[in-house]
Write a protein that holds these residues in place. Structure first.
Motif, mmCIF file in Angstrom:
data_model
loop_
_atom_site.group_PDB
_atom_site.id
_atom_site.type_symbol
_atom_site.label_atom_id
_atom_site.label_comp_id
_atom_site.label_asym_id
_atom_site.label_seq_id
_atom_site.Cartn_x
_atom_site.Cartn_y
_atom_site.Cartn_z
ATOM 1 N N GLU A 201 -3.345 55.988 -54.173
ATOM 2 C CA GLU A 201 -2.488 54.878 -53.736
ATOM 3 C C GLU A 201 -2.022 54.049 -54.931
ATOM 4 O O GLU A 201 -0.860 53.662 -55.031
ATOM 5 C CB GLU A 201 -3.271 54.009 -52.745
ATOM 6 N N VAL A 202 -2.937 53.785 -55.856
ATOM 7 C CA VAL A 202 -2.586 53.006 -57.048
ATOM 8 C C VAL A 202 -1.561 53.755 -57.894
ATOM 9 O O VAL A 202 -0.539 53.192 -58.319
ATOM 10 C CB VAL A 202 -3.845 52.690 -57.875
ATOM 11 N N LEU A 203 -1.798 55.029 -58.140
ATOM 12 C CA LEU A 203 -0.913 55.803 -59.017
ATOM 13 C C LEU A 203 0.444 56.052 -58.368
ATOM 14 O O LEU A 203 1.476 56.050 -59.055
ATOM 15 C CB LEU A 203 -1.589 57.128 -59.384
ATOM 16 N N ASN A 204 0.470 56.245 -57.070
ATOM 17 C CA ASN A 204 1.749 56.463 -56.379
ATOM 18 C C ASN A 204 2.600 55.202 -56.353
ATOM 19 O O ASN A 204 3.834 55.280 -56.331
ATOM 20 C CB ASN A 204 1.497 56.946 -54.944
ATOM 21 N N ALA A 205 1.965 54.039 -56.354
ATOM 22 C CA ALA A 205 2.709 52.779 -56.289
ATOM 23 C C ALA A 205 3.362 52.416 -57.617
ATOM 24 O O ALA A 205 4.322 51.643 -57.655
ATOM 25 C CB ALA A 205 1.779 51.650 -55.841
ATOM 26 N N GLY A 206 2.838 52.958 -58.706
ATOM 27 C CA GLY A 206 3.349 52.579 -60.021
ATOM 28 C C GLY A 206 4.700 53.188 -60.340
ATOM 29 O O GLY A 206 5.037 54.281 -59.870
ATOM 30 N N GLU A 207 5.476 52.468 -61.150
ATOM 31 C CA GLU A 207 6.777 52.969 -61.603
ATOM 32 C C GLU A 207 6.750 53.372 -63.078
ATOM 33 O O GLU A 207 7.551 54.201 -63.504
ATOM 34 C CB GLU A 207 7.852 51.907 -61.379
ATOM 35 N N VAL A 230 4.121 65.109 -62.596
ATOM 36 C CA VAL A 230 4.284 64.528 -61.267
ATOM 37 C C VAL A 230 4.547 63.030 -61.352
ATOM 38 O O VAL A 230 5.441 62.495 -60.665
ATOM 39 C CB VAL A 230 3.029 64.810 -60.407
ATOM 40 N N LEU A 231 3.812 62.342 -62.210
ATOM 41 C CA LEU A 231 3.927 60.884 -62.294
ATOM 42 C C LEU A 231 4.999 60.426 -63.281
ATOM 43 O O LEU A 231 5.243 59.215 -63.387
ATOM 44 C CB LEU A 231 2.579 60.282 -62.693
ATOM 45 N N GLY A 232 5.617 61.360 -64.005
ATOM 46 C CA GLY A 232 6.593 60.962 -65.018
ATOM 47 C C GLY A 232 5.983 60.074 -66.072
ATOM 48 O O GLY A 232 6.602 59.128 -66.566
ATOM 49 N N HIS A 331 2.434 61.704 -55.322
ATOM 50 C CA HIS A 331 3.839 61.929 -54.999
ATOM 51 C C HIS A 331 4.653 61.989 -56.290
ATOM 52 O O HIS A 331 4.472 61.153 -57.184
ATOM 53 C CB HIS A 331 4.374 60.806 -54.109
ATOM 54 N N ARG A 332 5.560 62.951 -56.348
ATOM 55 C CA ARG A 332 6.385 63.100 -57.541
ATOM 56 C C ARG A 332 7.351 61.923 -57.663
ATOM 57 O O ARG A 332 8.039 61.555 -56.707
ATOM 58 C CB ARG A 332 7.178 64.409 -57.479
ATOM 59 N N LYS A 333 7.399 61.320 -58.855
ATOM 60 C CA LYS A 333 8.302 60.205 -59.102
ATOM 61 C C LYS A 333 9.746 60.718 -59.160
ATOM 62 O O LYS A 333 10.055 61.635 -59.938
ATOM 63 C CB LYS A 333 7.968 59.506 -60.424
#
Length: 600
Positions: A201-207, A230-232, A331-333
């Protein structure tokens, strides 16, 4: 069979092939047993017990197996300590076998009697035991090795001289006997699913995701690459994790910290999310502001969790297995703007490094020395660096890629392990070239004498190349610049100035090869000559002490303080100010262009 015979037998049963050691009468029983055992495991003779410990650390770091060292009672056991602390602080499995005076003499203020249990209770805090009767074996050897592996730490077995000479008798099936067995099963702890969901949840929320990896991520290279995609994310590396991910990946920003790169500094300054994998990087000031980023940590050691930063989620587990379970939850950014910025910063940094290496110096710019090596590195090279300014150039100018390995004294940051690490690496990988980058201070401290060790053993290595590059500036350079930048103090000649030693000539006198390089135009050819040599090779690079190891976050105020310190100390050396500013200006100005004139 004597107790000493059984100790060596048990080491062989644990697949220990080398023991890095130095003789002394406190281990005479073991030495005699080595003679009866046809020198198996192999006794590797250093020139000093501290070097034996460093060689064991280097061997363990580069082989993945436990390093074993041995020393006599009293002074020999004391000499091991610095190398053992290096292993403890860098989480490396090392076992020390140390002699002790006879049991009958203990407590009698006998010659070389030292309270080894008390002396070693910190460095070998997880396991340090004394053999007093034969029946304690094999348990003591087994637990020392098993604990060293399991906790990635230092353990010690103390062997009184008279116990070594006793006839061996195994523990029996009886009260207060402790039988033992070989082997350590493979295991990989993983976090609970609920913790993984919170981390996702933390990593998916980050930009703007920043990843910091250490040596604990070395076995998870493929998983870190997938995560970064995945996280860019951009990925920075603690120094002990320099070989955990290739430097030729476009989003890898390189080392972080005092010896790090500007892209790593900017990555941390601008991110909104931080993921730390397998690192206990200690310098909080190089991480994001404490209220800037949401953060997750992954570490296999629960005692190292939650350190350095206010992490929102702490995952206790093996890096590879934890990431394998975490990746499906990410989730992929869609936006790649952050990644594109990171990659542009990396491209510009390597342009800066090339320009800094090209800055004129008197006689040779040390950055040019190491930068020149980068393109020449063999694909399977093992590189070590000593503490000091040499570590700066190792951290910033060498791009480790493919199968390359590299390490230094990360946490203890002790002087002197560069050459013995490389020797340990040669016993771990006799078919691969080893290269040590050392300052002249470390070379004079102990590196030169360990070239005698290289001369003793190099014919046994299938690839005989062991290259030692000495950055000879006749100055304890890192401390000199720290004094200037941090306290504004001028160089204190009595503590900092070093005599000029003919390192290459000495190497040739002991049967090795060497060359002294005093002009920039000969740097690359010297590297090529050493890489083509058929025996160990010492390159004495005469480098300029005026080239500053400026950290990537250094402000102009700090440079001003260093400049003032130089002028106060010796106005004739004020040209060093220009040298430092020339190097720093490469980072501030696009394309390295100077405005107004060469010296402005």
């Amino acid at each position: 069979m004597k107790v000493s015979d059984y100790v060596l037998q048990r080491l062989r049963e644990w697949d220990v092939e080398h023991v890095f050691a130095y003789a002394g009468d406190g281990i005479n029983g073991l030495l005699a047993a080595w003679g009866r055992a046809d020198n198996r495991p192999r006794f590797i003779q250093a020139r000093h017990e501290e070097m034996s410990a460093f060689q064991a650390v280097g061997y363990a770091k580069f082989s993945g197996k436990v390093g074993v060292c041995a020393a006599t009672s009293g002074p020999g056991a004391i000499h091991l300590l610095n190398g053992l602390y290096d292993a403890k602080l860098d989480h490396v499995p090392v076992v020390a076998l140390v002699g002790q005076t006879d049991r009958s003499a203990m407590g009698g203020s006998y010659q070389q009697e030292v309270d080894l249990r008390n002396l070693y209770k910190d460095v070998a805090s997880d396991f340090c035991e004394t053999a007093t009767v034969p029946e304690q074996l094999p348990n003591l050897i087994d637990r020392a090795i098993r604990t060293a592996y399991a906790k990635r730490t230092v353990t010690a077995v103390i062997l009184p001289a008279d116990v070594q000479e006793l006839d061996y008798s195994p523990p029996t099936h009886a009260f207060k006997m402790v039988p033992s067995s070989l082997g350590l099963g493979q295991y990989a702890p993983v976090p609970a699913d609920a913790d993984l969901e919170r981390a996702a949840e933390v990593l998916n929320a980050g930009e703007k995701v920043a990843v910091l990896i250490g040596q604990g991520a070395r076995g998870a290279r493929a998983e870190v690459e997938r995560l970064a995609d995945v996280l860019g994310a951009g990925v920075a590396k603690a120094l002990l994790g320099k070989d955990a991910l290739p430097d030729d990946l476009p989003y890898v920003t390189g080392s972080i910290g005092l010896l790090g790169t500007r892209p790593s500094w900017e990555l941390m300054q601008e991110c909104d999310t931080l993921l730390v994998i397998g690192s206990s990087f200690p310098y909080t000031q190089f991480l994001p502001e404490l209220d800037q980023a949401r953060a997750v940590q992954i570490d296999i050691d629960p005692h190292m969790i939650g350190l350095r930063y206010p992490f929102e989620v702490n995952l206790v587990g093996d890096a590879r297995e934890t990431l394998r379970r975490l990746l499906p939850r990410l989730h992929r950014k869609e936006s790649r703007a952050w990644r594109e910025k990171v990659e542009k910063d990396v491209v510009r940094w390597w342009e800066v490094m090339e320009r800094r290496a090209a800055v004129d110096a008197d006689p040779i710019n040390p950055e040019y020395v190491v930068h020149s090596l980068d393109a020449l590195l063999p694909d399977d090279a093992v590189i070590t660096a000593d503490s000091g300014s040499a570590a700066n150039w190792y951290a910033r100018h060498l791009r480790l890629r493919g199968r390359m390995r590299g390490s230094l004294s990360g946490t203890l940051a002790t002087m002197g392990p560069g050459v013995p690490y490389a020797i340990g690496a040669k016993f771990a990988h006799p078919d691969r070239p080893a290269i040590a980058l050392v300052g002249d201070g470390a070379m004079q401290m102990n590196g030169m004498m360990e070239m005698v060790t290289a001369a003793k053993y190099w014919r046994e290595w299938s690839d005989p190349r062991l290259i030692v590059a000495v950055l000879n500036n006749r100055d304890l350079n890192q401390v000199t610049w720290e004094m200037r930048a941090m306290t504004g103090a001028p160089q204190f000649e009595e503590s900092q100035h070093l005599p000029d030693v003919p390192y290459a000539d000495i190497a040739e006198r002991i049967g090795l090869e060497g060359v002294r390089v005093e002009k920039p135009k000969h740097v690359e050819s010297a590297w090529k000559q050493a890489l083509a040599a058929e025996r160990p090779f010492v390159i004495d690079f005469r480098t300029d002490p005026a080239v500053p190891p400026i950290p990537p976050h250094a402000s102009l105020d700090q440079i001003q303080a260093a400049a003032s310190a130089i002028v106060q100390g010796d106005s004739d050396r004020a040209a060093m100010i220009k040298q430092g500013l020339k190097a720093k200006v490469q980072e501030f100005l696009p394309g390295g262009r100077r405005r107004g004139g060469d010296d402005s």
